[in-house]
Design a protein around this motif. Structure first.
Motif, PDB file in Angstrom:
ATOM      1  N   ILE A 183       0.718  -1.031  -0.161  1.00  0.00           N
ATOM      2  CA  ILE A 183       0.098   0.080  -0.076  1.00  0.00           C
ATOM      3  C   ILE A 183       0.983   1.141   0.163  1.00  0.00           C
ATOM      4  CG2 ILE A 183      -1.627   1.293   1.257  1.00  0.00           C
ATOM      5  CD1 ILE A 183      -2.834  -1.307   2.223  1.00  0.00           C
ATOM      6  N   ALA A 184       1.833   0.994   0.698  1.00  0.00           N
ATOM      7  CA  ALA A 184       3.003   2.282   0.595  1.00  0.00           C
ATOM      8  C   ALA A 184       3.330   2.643  -0.638  1.00  0.00           C
ATOM      9  CB  ALA A 184       4.188   1.890   1.829  1.00  0.00           C
ATOM     10  N   GLY A 185       3.740   1.540  -1.565  1.00  0.00           N
ATOM     11  CA  GLY A 185       4.041   1.720  -2.825  1.00  0.00           C
ATOM     12  C   GLY A 185       3.105   2.197  -3.730  1.00  0.00           C
ATOM     13  N   ALA A 186       1.936   1.683  -3.380  1.00  0.00           N
ATOM     14  CA  ALA A 186       0.655   2.199  -4.351  1.00  0.00           C
ATOM     15  C   ALA A 186       0.402   3.585  -4.100  1.00  0.00           C
ATOM     16  CB  ALA A 186      -0.393   1.354  -4.050  1.00  0.00           C
ATOM     17  N   LEU A 187       0.561   4.298  -3.007  1.00  0.00           N
ATOM     18  CA  LEU A 187       0.427   5.659  -2.540  1.00  0.00           C
ATOM     19  C   LEU A 187       1.479   6.412  -2.852  1.00  0.00           C
ATOM     20  CD1 LEU A 187      -1.086   5.327   1.070  1.00  0.00           C
ATOM     21  CD2 LEU A 187      -2.303   5.559  -1.236  1.00  0.00           C
ATOM     22  N   ASN A 188       2.679   5.739  -3.826  1.00  0.00           N
ATOM     23  CA  ASN A 188       3.726   6.549  -4.401  1.00  0.00           C
ATOM     24  C   ASN A 188       4.520   7.504  -3.290  1.00  0.00           C
ATOM     25  OD1 ASN A 188       4.257   6.690  -7.230  1.00  0.00           O
ATOM     26  ND2 ASN A 188       2.881   8.223  -7.777  1.00  0.00           N
ATOM     27  N   LEU A 189       4.659   6.657  -2.286  1.00  0.00           N
ATOM     28  CA  LEU A 189       5.460   7.565  -1.173  1.00  0.00           C
ATOM     29  C   LEU A 189       6.939   7.280  -1.608  1.00  0.00           C
ATOM     30  CD1 LEU A 189       3.939   6.013   2.273  1.00  0.00           C
ATOM     31  CD2 LEU A 189       3.306   8.110   1.001  1.00  0.00           C
ATOM     32  N   PRO A 190       7.914   8.038  -1.052  1.00  0.00           N
ATOM     33  CA  PRO A 190       9.060   8.016  -1.293  1.00  0.00           C
ATOM     34  C   PRO A 190       9.799   6.738  -0.977  1.00  0.00           C
ATOM     35  CG  PRO A 190       8.913  10.012  -0.324  1.00  0.00           C
ATOM     36  CD  PRO A 190       7.594   9.441  -0.122  1.00  0.00           C
ATOM     37  N   PRO A 191      10.685   6.228  -1.712  1.00  0.00           N
ATOM     38  CA  PRO A 191      11.308   5.018  -1.542  1.00  0.00           C
ATOM     39  C   PRO A 191      11.650   4.607   0.066  1.00  0.00           C
ATOM     40  CG  PRO A 191      12.230   5.919  -3.200  1.00  0.00           C
ATOM     41  CD  PRO A 191      11.439   6.940  -2.594  1.00  0.00           C
ATOM     42  N   HIS A 192      12.275   5.477   0.658  1.00  0.00           N
ATOM     43  CA  HIS A 192      12.634   5.565   2.101  1.00  0.00           C
ATOM     44  C   HIS A 192      11.354   5.140   3.066  1.00  0.00           C
ATOM     45  CE1 HIS A 192      12.036   9.600   2.215  1.00  0.00           C
ATOM     46  NE2 HIS A 192      11.999   9.685   3.551  1.00  0.00           N
ATOM     47  N   GLU A 193      10.422   5.712   2.967  1.00  0.00           N
ATOM     48  CA  GLU A 193       9.077   5.559   3.737  1.00  0.00           C
ATOM     49  C   GLU A 193       8.610   4.282   3.115  1.00  0.00           C
ATOM     50  OE1 GLU A 193       6.145   8.646   4.043  1.00  0.00           O
ATOM     51  OE2 GLU A 193       7.677  10.358   3.384  1.00  0.00           O
ATOM     52  N   ALA A 194       8.487   3.771   2.002  1.00  0.00           N
ATOM     53  CA  ALA A 194       7.896   2.726   1.691  1.00  0.00           C
ATOM     54  C   ALA A 194       8.600   1.570   2.400  1.00  0.00           C
ATOM     55  CB  ALA A 194       8.023   2.386   0.155  1.00  0.00           C
ATOM     56  N   ASP A 195      10.079   1.451   2.192  1.00  0.00           N
ATOM     57  CA  ASP A 195      10.939   0.625   2.854  1.00  0.00           C
ATOM     58  C   ASP A 195      10.626   0.684   4.578  1.00  0.00           C
ATOM     59  OD1 ASP A 195      11.936  -0.044   0.587  1.00  0.00           O
ATOM     60  OD2 ASP A 195      13.520   1.230   0.663  1.00  0.00           O
ATOM     61  N   GLU A 196      10.672   1.824   4.975  1.00  0.00           N
ATOM     62  CA  GLU A 196      10.519   1.823   6.441  1.00  0.00           C
ATOM     63  C   GLU A 196       9.409   1.002   6.983  1.00  0.00           C
ATOM     64  OE1 GLU A 196       9.313   5.241   9.749  1.00  0.00           O
ATOM     65  OE2 GLU A 196       9.945   5.952   7.805  1.00  0.00           O
ATOM     66  N   ALA A 197       8.006   1.199   6.183  1.00  0.00           N
ATOM     67  CA  ALA A 197       6.904   0.510   6.306  1.00  0.00           C
ATOM     68  C   ALA A 197       7.010  -0.920   6.293  1.00  0.00           C
ATOM     69  CB  ALA A 197       5.959   1.004   5.099  1.00  0.00           C
ATOM     70  N   GLY A 198       8.151  -1.542   5.539  1.00  0.00           N
ATOM     71  CA  GLY A 198       8.276  -2.767   5.472  1.00  0.00           C
ATOM     72  C   GLY A 198       8.979  -3.508   6.711  1.00  0.00           C
ATOM     73  N   LEU A 199       9.691  -2.589   7.496  1.00  0.00           N
ATOM     74  CA  LEU A 199      10.653  -3.013   8.371  1.00  0.00           C
ATOM     75  C   LEU A 199      10.176  -3.062   9.735  1.00  0.00           C
ATOM     76  CD1 LEU A 199      13.894  -1.130   7.090  1.00  0.00           C
ATOM     77  CD2 LEU A 199      13.303  -3.574   6.851  1.00  0.00           C
ATOM     78  N   ARG A 200       8.897  -2.379   9.914  1.00  0.00           N
ATOM     79  CA  ARG A 200       8.281  -2.290  11.125  1.00  0.00           C
ATOM     80  C   ARG A 200       7.596  -3.671  11.681  1.00  0.00           C
ATOM     81  NH1 ARG A 200       4.086   2.455  11.674  1.00  0.00           N
ATOM     82  NH2 ARG A 200       4.039   1.327  13.912  1.00  0.00           N
ATOM     83  N   LEU A 201       7.318  -3.665  12.952  1.00  0.00           N
ATOM     84  CA  LEU A 201       6.630  -4.818  13.358  1.00  0.00           C
ATOM     85  C   LEU A 201       5.161  -4.606  13.219  1.00  0.00           C
ATOM     86  CD1 LEU A 201       8.946  -6.022  16.534  1.00  0.00           C
ATOM     87  CD2 LEU A 201       8.575  -7.117  14.141  1.00  0.00           C
ATOM     88  N   PHE A 202       4.365  -5.145  12.699  1.00  0.00           N
ATOM     89  CA  PHE A 202       2.955  -4.960  12.573  1.00  0.00           C
ATOM     90  C   PHE A 202       2.130  -5.781  13.452  1.00  0.00           C
ATOM     91  CE2 PHE A 202       4.935  -3.623   8.817  1.00  0.00           C
ATOM     92  CZ  PHE A 202       4.529  -2.142   8.550  1.00  0.00           C
ATOM     93  N   ARG A 203       1.631  -5.193  14.357  1.00  0.00           N
ATOM     94  CA  ARG A 203       0.754  -5.998  15.735  1.00  0.00           C
ATOM     95  C   ARG A 203      -0.398  -5.242  15.665  1.00  0.00           C
ATOM     96  NH1 ARG A 203       3.866  -9.644  17.609  1.00  0.00           N
ATOM     97  NH2 ARG A 203       6.194  -9.692  17.386  1.00  0.00           N
ATOM     98  N   THR A 204      -0.754  -4.270  14.868  1.00  0.00           N
ATOM     99  CA  THR A 204      -1.961  -3.480  15.082  1.00  0.00           C
ATOM    100  C   THR A 204      -2.811  -3.853  13.816  1.00  0.00           C
ATOM    101  OG1 THR A 204      -1.054  -1.685  14.270  1.00  0.00           O
ATOM    102  CG2 THR A 204      -1.267  -1.884  16.637  1.00  0.00           C
ATOM    103  N   PRO A 205      -4.211  -3.694  13.610  1.00  0.00           N
ATOM    104  CA  PRO A 205      -4.936  -3.795  12.451  1.00  0.00           C
ATOM    105  C   PRO A 205      -4.297  -2.532  11.445  1.00  0.00           C
ATOM    106  CG  PRO A 205      -6.413  -3.795  14.242  1.00  0.00           C
ATOM    107  CD  PRO A 205      -4.995  -3.339  14.786  1.00  0.00           C
ATOM    108  N   LEU A 206      -4.764  -3.019  10.278  1.00  0.00           N
ATOM    109  CA  LEU A 206      -4.233  -1.997   9.114  1.00  0.00           C
ATOM    110  C   LEU A 206      -4.749  -0.742   9.219  1.00  0.00           C
ATOM    111  CD1 LEU A 206      -3.068  -1.796   6.141  1.00  0.00           C
ATOM    112  CD2 LEU A 206      -5.107  -2.460   5.140  1.00  0.00           C
ATOM    113  N   SER A 207      -6.059  -0.537   9.833  1.00  0.00           N
ATOM    114  CA  SER A 207      -6.500   0.677   9.475  1.00  0.00           C
ATOM    115  C   SER A 207      -5.930   1.740  10.912  1.00  0.00           C
ATOM    116  CB  SER A 207      -8.295   0.778  10.102  1.00  0.00           C
ATOM    117  OG  SER A 207      -8.318  -0.098  11.346  1.00  0.00           O
TER     118      SER A 207
END
Length: 429
Positions: free
Chosen positions: A96-120
């Motif tokens: 989704i971060a990529g689909a929203l055309n975010l800068p590469p470092h922001e999209a990569d940061e999203a993939g490195l986090r630990l996701f333990r909360t709902p998407l919303s």
């Protein structure tokens, strides 16, 4: 009411079942709302299929649905068979971060986090973080023309209206003046999105931050016409610091999404087709690895399958078209799990996809060169398949894209002249 977490093609039923990622129980009110939602859709792919009186099956869409009864359904990608939502949720956030055309470092940061909360909650958290950074740099103010009656002269006197002033109001002056305010379309939209987040978030950190920011923006009015204000959103050099927050604002207010849920209910509901998310992610990755002199065209529309009565018919639109000089490589992405151990079943590849690639090869490449179908890497598809000879000089490769490692896997020998991409080995990019 606890959120329900499932994945693509999961079954939802009103019967009593043990909830898993592939089968879950929903309240009858939410079940009826989902069925009505599918009936009201007029465009886009099907969201679900009704299997029986009390059961339905989701299709290849991911995102969040919130019914009027308050039931939240989170739909994750079906990328592997593990009964663990966190890797799938992390993957979806990165896509989704990529689909929203975010800068590469922001999209990569999203993939490195630990996701333990709902998407919303993740989306609301990203919006709040971006809004907090914007407020630290300062809101953009603008002059607003005000016309009013006043006891004192300020700005310009409206002579025409003043001459028509009745005698009993002779002590009042009709004036026009400009006020330097933050009341502009961009800020009104941010205020409306912030109000929505403050009402709906269930995460303690998001709740605290949203109410802190609400205090900063308490004097601002919320947008009354979202669509009109988005059209007036400026993107000039003075508004550069607004760019990071805009995609999250659009997402929360259900603007400019691949598929959003419209209707009388205004809960947080948004869906993305996985085919589109995967295509956007691969295209974004390839674009970042292009060699000098090469370019990537998405959804090219230069050729059609045939002509009829002087008009082009059946437009040919490859997902990706790589170009370097006079050479071209047509590519399509497919969000489907292949089985490289089942050649008798054609590995699960659709025959229609081969016909489509054959047409691309003739019209875009003159019947010569290499083409590719790109599928997600999976347990049964971790290596490129041997090439398919379409005809002499025209080959089709079926390649896996590793979403965890974020790389396209290439065969040891693509051709004598490889793809115009910056590669570090013959195996992986």
């Amino acid at each position: 009411m606890n959120p329900i977490v499932v994945r693509e093609y999961a079954y939802l039923t009103t019967s009593l079942v043990q909830n898993t990622l592939d089968h879950a129980q929903v309240p009858e009110s939410a079940f009826d709302w989902l069925c009505g939602l599918e009936e009201r859709r007029t465009k886009g792919g099907r969201l679900l299929s009704v299997v029986g009186r009390n059961e339905l099956q989701l299709r290849s869409f991911v995102g969040v649905l919130e019914s009027p009864c308050g039931q939240v359904i989170e739909i994750l990608p079906k990328h592997h068979d593990l009964d663990d939502p966190e890797p799938a949720r992390a993957l979806m956030c990165r896509l989704i971060a990529g689909a929203l055309n975010l800068p590469p470092h922001e999209a990569d940061e999203a993939g490195l986090r630990l996701f333990r909360t709902p998407l919303s909650e993740w989306i609301m958290g990203r919006f709040l973080t971006a809004l907090e950074h914007l407020l630290k740099r300062g809101l953009r103010f603008d002059y607003l023309r005000v016309e009013e009656e006043s006891r004192y002269l300020r700005g310009q006197l409206d002579i025409a209206r003043q001459l028509r002033q009745p005698p009993h109001k002779g002590h009042l002056l009709h004036i026009r003046h400009d006020v330097f305010l933050a009341n502009r379309p961009e800020n009104r939209l941010l205020k409306k999105a912030l109000d929505a987040v403050a009402r709906r978030t269930r995460d303690a950190q998001n709740w605290r931050l949203s109410h802190e920011l609400s205090g900063v923006l308490r004097e601002l009015p919320a947008s009354q016409d979202t669509e009109q204000d988005f059209r007036k959103w400026h993107d000039d050099r003075l508004m550069v610091h607004y760019r990071p927050v805009k995609p999250w604002c659009e997402l929360i207010l259900r603007q400019q999404l691949p598929h959003s849920v419209h209707g009388d209910w205004r809960g947080i509901s948004f869906l993305f087709p996985m085919e589109r998310l995967f295509e956007d992610y691969v295209a974004r990755w390839i674009h970042r690895h292009l060699q000098n002199g090469a370019r990537l065209v998405t959804q090219a529309r230069r050729h059609s399958l045939c002509r009829h009565r002087g008009r082009e018919m059946f437009q040919l639109r490859p997902d990706l078209l790589l170009e370097q000089g006079d050479r071209r490589w047509a590519m399509d992405t497919k969000w489907k799990r292949l089985d490289a151990t089942a050649p008798a079943q054609k590995y699960g590849i659709a025959q229609g996809d081969f016909y489509q690639m054959f047409a691309y090869g003739h019209h875009y490449q003159g019947g010569q060169g290499d083409m590719a179908l790109i599928y997600p890497k999976g347990r049964d598809f971790s290596e490129p398949l041997p090439p398919f000879e379409m005809q002499r000089g025209l080959r089709l490769w079926v390649l896996p894209f590793d979403l965890e490692a974020k790389m396209l896997l290439l065969p040891q020998s693509w051709t004598d002249e490889p793809l115009p991409l910056k590669i570090t080995s013959a195996r992986a990019l």
